[in-house]
Design a protein around this motif. Structure first.
Motif, PDB file in Angstrom:
ATOM      1  N   GLY A  46       0.811  -1.201   0.000  1.00 35.47           N
ATOM      2  CA  GLY A  46       0.000   0.000   0.000  1.00 35.47           C
ATOM      3  C   GLY A  46       0.845   1.251   0.000  1.00 35.47           C
ATOM      4  N   MET A  47       0.794   1.969  -1.124  1.00 34.92           N
ATOM      5  CA  MET A  47       1.551   3.218  -1.179  1.00 34.92           C
ATOM      6  C   MET A  47       0.961   4.229  -0.198  1.00 34.92           C
ATOM      7  SD  MET A  47       4.077   3.191  -3.359  1.00 34.92           S
ATOM      8  CE  MET A  47       4.747   2.202  -4.673  1.00 34.92           C
ATOM      9  N   GLY A  48      -0.376   4.225  -0.082  1.00 34.64           N
ATOM     10  CA  GLY A  48      -1.028   5.170   0.833  1.00 34.64           C
ATOM     11  C   GLY A  48      -0.659   4.876   2.278  1.00 34.64           C
ATOM     12  N   LEU A  49      -0.748   3.601   2.621  1.00 35.80           N
ATOM     13  CA  LEU A  49      -0.415   3.195   3.982  1.00 35.80           C
ATOM     14  C   LEU A  49       1.068   3.474   4.277  1.00 35.80           C
ATOM     15  CD1 LEU A  49      -2.128   1.876   6.219  1.00 35.80           C
ATOM     16  CD2 LEU A  49      -1.182  -0.332   5.541  1.00 35.80           C
ATOM     17  N   GLY A  50       1.919   3.187   3.289  1.00 42.60           N
ATOM     18  CA  GLY A  50       3.345   3.458   3.445  1.00 42.60           C
ATOM     19  C   GLY A  50       3.600   4.950   3.635  1.00 42.60           C
ATOM     20  N   ALA A  51       2.912   5.752   2.833  1.00 40.33           N
ATOM     21  CA  ALA A  51       3.074   7.204   2.937  1.00 40.33           C
ATOM     22  C   ALA A  51       2.628   7.693   4.312  1.00 40.33           C
ATOM     23  CB  ALA A  51       2.273   7.909   1.838  1.00 40.33           C
ATOM     24  N   THR A  52       1.662   7.005   4.894  1.00 36.22           N
ATOM     25  CA  THR A  52       1.192   7.384   6.227  1.00 36.22           C
ATOM     26  C   THR A  52       2.283   7.123   7.271  1.00 36.22           C
ATOM     27  OG1 THR A  52      -0.990   6.677   5.504  1.00 36.22           O
ATOM     28  CG2 THR A  52      -0.715   7.160   7.846  1.00 36.22           C
ATOM     29  N   VAL A  53       2.934   5.968   7.175  1.00 34.29           N
ATOM     30  CA  VAL A  53       4.041   5.679   8.094  1.00 34.29           C
ATOM     31  C   VAL A  53       5.117   6.762   7.967  1.00 34.29           C
ATOM     32  CG1 VAL A  53       5.876   4.047   8.682  1.00 34.29           C
ATOM     33  CG2 VAL A  53       3.617   3.197   8.061  1.00 34.29           C
ATOM     34  N   VAL A  54       5.439   7.096   6.701  1.00 32.30           N
ATOM     35  CA  VAL A  54       6.458   8.113   6.467  1.00 32.30           C
ATOM     36  C   VAL A  54       6.040   9.456   7.061  1.00 32.30           C
ATOM     37  CG1 VAL A  54       7.570   9.470   4.681  1.00 32.30           C
ATOM     38  CG2 VAL A  54       7.409   7.019   4.430  1.00 32.30           C
ATOM     39  N   THR A  55       4.762   9.807   6.866  1.00 23.39           N
ATOM     40  CA  THR A  55       4.291  11.083   7.388  1.00 23.39           C
ATOM     41  C   THR A  55       4.398  11.117   8.907  1.00 23.39           C
ATOM     42  OG1 THR A  55       2.772  11.234   5.523  1.00 23.39           O
ATOM     43  CG2 THR A  55       2.365  12.706   7.381  1.00 23.39           C
ATOM     44  N   LEU A  56       4.071  10.004   9.551  1.00 20.31           N
ATOM     45  CA  LEU A  56       4.191   9.948  11.015  1.00 20.31           C
ATOM     46  C   LEU A  56       5.649  10.091  11.446  1.00 20.31           C
ATOM     47  CD1 LEU A  56       1.572   7.134  11.700  1.00 20.31           C
ATOM     48  CD2 LEU A  56       1.398   9.532  12.395  1.00 20.31           C
ATOM     49  N   ILE A  57       6.553   9.433  10.719  1.00 18.10           N
ATOM     50  CA  ILE A  57       7.980   9.591  11.035  1.00 18.10           C
ATOM     51  C   ILE A  57       8.379  11.058  10.840  1.00 18.10           C
ATOM     52  CG2 ILE A  57      10.334   8.922  10.430  1.00 18.10           C
ATOM     53  CD1 ILE A  57       9.239   6.296   9.347  1.00 18.10           C
ATOM     54  N   PHE A  58       7.897  11.606   9.746  1.00 23.07           N
ATOM     55  CA  PHE A  58       8.214  12.997   9.422  1.00 23.07           C
ATOM     56  C   PHE A  58       7.783  13.936  10.557  1.00 23.07           C
ATOM     57  CE2 PHE A  58       7.220  17.057   7.346  1.00 23.07           C
ATOM     58  CZ  PHE A  58       8.425  17.307   6.693  1.00 23.07           C
ATOM     59  N   LEU A  59       6.596  13.689  11.103  1.00 22.41           N
ATOM     60  CA  LEU A  59       6.096  14.535  12.192  1.00 22.41           C
ATOM     61  C   LEU A  59       7.009  14.452  13.421  1.00 22.41           C
ATOM     62  CD1 LEU A  59       2.238  13.931  11.995  1.00 22.41           C
ATOM     63  CD2 LEU A  59       3.528  15.966  11.307  1.00 22.41           C
ATOM     64  N   LEU A  60       7.599  13.284  13.637  1.00 23.28           N
ATOM     65  CA  LEU A  60       8.524  13.129  14.763  1.00 23.28           C
ATOM     66  C   LEU A  60       9.844  13.846  14.496  1.00 23.28           C
ATOM     67  CD1 LEU A  60       8.197   9.331  15.664  1.00 23.28           C
ATOM     68  CD2 LEU A  60       7.745  11.242  17.194  1.00 23.28           C
ATOM     69  N   VAL A  61      10.296  13.744  13.266  1.00 18.96           N
ATOM     70  CA  VAL A  61      11.638  14.215  12.922  1.00 18.96           C
ATOM     71  C   VAL A  61      11.667  15.716  12.632  1.00 18.96           C
ATOM     72  CG1 VAL A  61      13.383  14.075  11.102  1.00 18.96           C
ATOM     73  CG2 VAL A  61      12.461  11.994  12.085  1.00 18.96           C
ATOM     74  N   PHE A  62      10.607  16.204  12.012  1.00 19.53           N
ATOM     75  CA  PHE A  62      10.632  17.566  11.490  1.00 19.53           C
ATOM     76  C   PHE A  62      10.936  18.645  12.536  1.00 19.53           C
ATOM     77  CE2 PHE A  62       8.677  21.375   9.476  1.00 19.53           C
ATOM     78  CZ  PHE A  62       9.557  21.458   8.413  1.00 19.53           C
ATOM     79  N   PRO A  63      10.295  18.620  13.717  1.00 21.31           N
ATOM     80  CA  PRO A  63      10.614  19.659  14.707  1.00 21.31           C
ATOM     81  C   PRO A  63      12.098  19.678  15.069  1.00 21.31           C
ATOM     82  CG  PRO A  63       8.699  18.386  15.397  1.00 21.31           C
ATOM     83  CD  PRO A  63       9.265  17.695  14.204  1.00 21.31           C
ATOM     84  N   VAL A  64      12.668  18.476  15.218  1.00 20.65           N
ATOM     85  CA  VAL A  64      14.093  18.392  15.549  1.00 20.65           C
ATOM     86  C   VAL A  64      14.939  18.920  14.394  1.00 20.65           C
ATOM     87  CG1 VAL A  64      15.952  16.854  16.290  1.00 20.65           C
ATOM     88  CG2 VAL A  64      13.621  16.408  17.016  1.00 20.65           C
ATOM     89  N   SER A  65      14.542  18.571  13.172  1.00 19.54           N
ATOM     90  CA  SER A  65      15.285  19.038  11.995  1.00 19.54           C
ATOM     91  C   SER A  65      15.296  20.560  11.927  1.00 19.54           C
ATOM     92  CB  SER A  65      14.651  18.500  10.713  1.00 19.54           C
ATOM     93  OG  SER A  65      14.601  17.108  10.749  1.00 19.54           O
ATOM     94  N   ILE A  66      14.118  21.146  12.102  1.00 16.67           N
ATOM     95  CA  ILE A  66      14.010  22.607  12.022  1.00 16.67           C
ATOM     96  C   ILE A  66      14.861  23.256  13.104  1.00 16.67           C
ATOM     97  CG2 ILE A  66      12.404  24.523  12.398  1.00 16.67           C
ATOM     98  CD1 ILE A  66      12.318  23.252   9.642  1.00 16.67           C
ATOM     99  N   PHE A  67      14.778  22.714  14.309  1.00 13.91           N
ATOM    100  CA  PHE A  67      15.558  23.226  15.423  1.00 13.91           C
ATOM    101  C   PHE A  67      17.047  23.133  15.106  1.00 13.91           C
ATOM    102  CE2 PHE A  67      17.077  22.787  19.945  1.00 13.91           C
ATOM    103  CZ  PHE A  67      16.804  24.100  20.282  1.00 13.91           C
ATOM    104  N   TYR A  68      17.440  22.010  14.545  1.00 15.72           N
ATOM    105  CA  TYR A  68      18.845  21.803  14.198  1.00 15.72           C
ATOM    106  C   TYR A  68      19.314  22.817  13.156  1.00 15.72           C
ATOM    107  CZ  TYR A  68      22.968  19.702  12.104  1.00 15.72           C
ATOM    108  OH  TYR A  68      24.223  19.501  11.613  1.00 15.72           O
ATOM    109  N   VAL A  69      18.543  22.956  12.092  1.00 15.19           N
ATOM    110  CA  VAL A  69      18.924  23.891  11.034  1.00 15.19           C
ATOM    111  C   VAL A  69      18.984  25.313  11.585  1.00 15.19           C
ATOM    112  CG1 VAL A  69      18.138  24.939   8.880  1.00 15.19           C
ATOM    113  CG2 VAL A  69      18.077  22.474   9.149  1.00 15.19           C
ATOM    114  N   PHE A  70      18.052  25.648  12.469  1.00  9.97           N
ATOM    115  CA  PHE A  70      18.029  26.961  13.093  1.00  9.97           C
ATOM    116  C   PHE A  70      19.322  27.216  13.866  1.00  9.97           C
ATOM    117  CE2 PHE A  70      16.972  29.516  16.862  1.00  9.97           C
ATOM    118  CZ  PHE A  70      16.531  30.676  16.236  1.00  9.97           C
TER     119      PHE A  70
END
Lengths: 330, 276
Positions: A296-320
């Motif tokens: 399932g590409m949709g289901l897979g994309a959902t897993v990725v989106t959830l990972i992204f939500l975990l990672v993104f705040p840290v990424s932004i903070f890091y780049v900042f």
């Protein structure tokens, strides 16, 4: 600003202008010719936007669909999220997430503690340690799959060198199927990952230590501070920022883990899913792999989106942080 | 040197340092030695030197795994990716470091965001884009992904290097009527060589060793890169450890040679990037 346009650049003295922090060409009037340099930015911007930035957001869109990868997409709202967070995928998802977190915590400990320890040793007045840096760093240049296959052979329960070594040393009780046992498989993979990565952390911390102003430690030494006090009270506090940034990066890359599990335990994250991480789970869902129940590409994309939500705040903070540090010219 | 140790402390420090060096080198040493033994020897005499140095393991692994094809593919992909990354990233870094324009900061931050986001998370749409461009199972598709994925970090490093370059020569070239591209190409790039080497090394390790994108984007045997080919080989020959070890060594050799020649730059470049 007007006076600085174009030709008047020459009356800016070369190096003396460094008080202006950055050499910048100021453009005052809208003039197509003057902006002709912009095309040089476009190839990078285009590649990056189309193949990196857009796909990140596109994953979010896909996560609302049921789609096997071909044929029409079916909009199903938040069903994928429900299935993963509380539905039939939940047990596998939380188990994999848990393994990622365990992986992160242990590999953090296994990089920071020995990393600092050996960096301190290498920064002491010991002669002939230069070649050690090369040795410590070398495993880092090996492909993760190579490291995985090599250790897979070394850890083979019957013929692998590790268990033969234990037997020779009279530690036969340690000769176990390390990768075949649900309680030891994940710790073993974490150890192998640390084996590959430690040298990098040693050298990063060492470079940070050597970058500290020598006068400060000399002054402390004259004031009668012991070497332990210098290490703990002067050098360690100076290393906290670099420890923080390397830890953030480690957190982010934790969600990249895939190769090592794939090479040592396969796409199922065996035995019995005890080494299954989000990377392997996602791979099975989106791209199949042996024994997967659904693609399932949709289901897979959902897993990725959830990972992204975990990672993104840290990424932004890091780049900042990184950007701020560069702005200050450190 | 940051610490002053006395004789005993130095001895203890050496023990620890030597121990770690041993832990690092021993598995690699075993990998090299085992590749010259017979499988039977590897099993029964794991600690011994090879009784006979069997170079034939290498011939056998090279032929059976079709390493010639994998090497050709890996070299092509890596060289093309690095060339593309160096060109587009250095141009972009030049513009960002040298000029001022609207939205510059925004564009720079947009690019920097890629510094700390694993490209792998974008793999599904990347796969779909490549499919619609008919670039699946093509080395060029892989090159595009690597080029795009290498931009954030490379631009970031190069902008910092650009800012350190003296501007005197550039200014005089400007008076002589040189345009932005000529200044970049003829004046800045030669001065930037050390930085370009650093960026190239970073991307070399990433691209040469990558397993994930080839796994997703490539399918046919003749397109495989070394890590992917190695995986196929390990799947086929599970019990012939002599050729397995030889195959591991073959795959490691290029990076070992480059690392030994350039270890100084490697270490300096890697740590510099991380300290930023």
């Amino acid at each position: 600003m007007r006076g600085r346009a174009g030709r008047s650049l020459s009356d800016r003295p070369g190096k003396a202008g460094s008080s202006e922090a950055r050499p910048i060409l100021y453009l005052s009037e809208v003039d197509v010719r003057k902006y002709s340099f912009l095309w040089m930015l476009f190839p990078a911007l285009l590649l990056y936007t189309v193949f990196i930035a857009y796909p990140f957001f596109s994953s979010l869109g896909l996560s609302f669909y049921d789609w096997p990868g071909i044929g029409p997409k079916k909009f199903i709202g938040l069903s994928n999220y429900k299935n993963i967070l509380s539905g039939f995928m939940a047990p596998e998802f939380y188990r994999a997430l848990g393994h990622n977190i365990v992986f992160f915590i242990w590999s953090l400990i296994l990089s920071v503690v020995p990393g600092l320890f050996f960096a301190f040793l290498l920064s002491a007045d010991i002669k002939g340690t230069k070649f050690l840096k090369v040795i410590y760093f070398f495993p880092n240049t090996l492909a993760i799959v190579v490291v995985g296959f090599l250790w897979g052979l070394l850890l083979n329960p019957q013929w692998g060198l590790v268990n033969q070594l234990f037997r020779v040393l009279g530690l036969g009780f340690l000769a176990k199927p390390w990768l075949g046992n649900t309680s030891t498989a994940l710790p073993t993979i974490i150890f192998v990952t640390a084996w590959r990565g430690l040298g990098f952390y040693i050298l990063v911390y060492l470079a940070a230590i050597l970058g500290i102003d020598r006068e400060m430690t000399e002054a402390a030494r004259i004031d009668g501070a012991t070497e332990m006090q210098i290490a703990g009270r002067i050098i360690l506090p100076h290393l906290l920022p670099i420890i923080a940034t390397t830890s953030m990066l480690k957190f982010i890359w934790t969600f990249n883990i895939f190769d090592i599990v794939y090479a040592m335990e396969g796409t199922q994250g065996g035995p019995a899913g005890s080494t299954d991480v989000l990377g392997t789970l996602f791979y099975r869902i989106a791209f199949g792999g042996l024994g997967s129940s659904q693609v399932g590409m949709g289901l897979g994309a959902t897993v990725v989106t959830l990972i992204f939500l975990l990672v993104f705040p840290v990424s932004i903070f890091y780049v900042f942080i990184v950007e701020k540090r560069v702005e200050r010219g450190e | 040197m940051m610490f002053k140790l006395n004789g005993l402390q130095k001895a203890i420090a050496w023990i620890f340092l030597a121990l770690l060096a041993f832990v690092n080198l021993y598995p690699i040493g075993i990998m090299i030695l085992s590749s010259f033994k017979s499988t039977r020897e590897i099993f029964l005499k794991p600690f011994n030197l090879p009784a006979v140095w069997r170079w034939s393991n290498y011939v056998s692994a090279w032929q059976r795994a079709d390493f010639a094809t994998y090497f050709k593919n890996s070299i092509l992909v890596t060289a093309a990716s690095i060339a593309a990354i160096l060109l587009v990233s250095s141009m972009a870094a030049y513009v960002i470091a040298r000029f001022d324009f609207k939205f510059k900061r925004g564009i720079y931050l947009f690019l920097l965001a890629g510094l700390a986001l694993p490209t792998r998370l974008a793999i599904i749409p990347i796969f779909l884009i490549m499919r619609s461009l008919h670039l699946l199972d093509k080395l060029s598709g892989l090159v595009i992904v690597y080029a795009a994925g290498g931009i954030a970090f490379s631009v970031f490093l190069l902008v910092n290097f650009f800012k350190k370059l003296p501007r005197d020569i550039e200014d005089s070239a400007k008076i002589d009527g040189a345009g932005p591209f000529r200044i970049y190409w003829q004046i800045d790039l030669p001065l930037l060589k050390p930085a370009l080497v650093t960026v190239a090394m970073f991307n070399f390790i990433d691209v040469w060793n990558d397993f994930f994108f080839p796994l997703i984007l490539l399918s046919s045997r003749v397109k495989k890169t070394i890590p992917l080919g190695l995986q196929a080989f390990f799947g086929e020959y599970t019990i012939e450890w002599d050729v397995l070890f030889a195959a591991l060594n073959i795959s490691v050799l290029p990076i070992l040679i480059i690392f030994l020649i350039l270890s100084k730059q490697f270490i300096a470049g890697m740590t510099e990037g991380a300290l930023k």
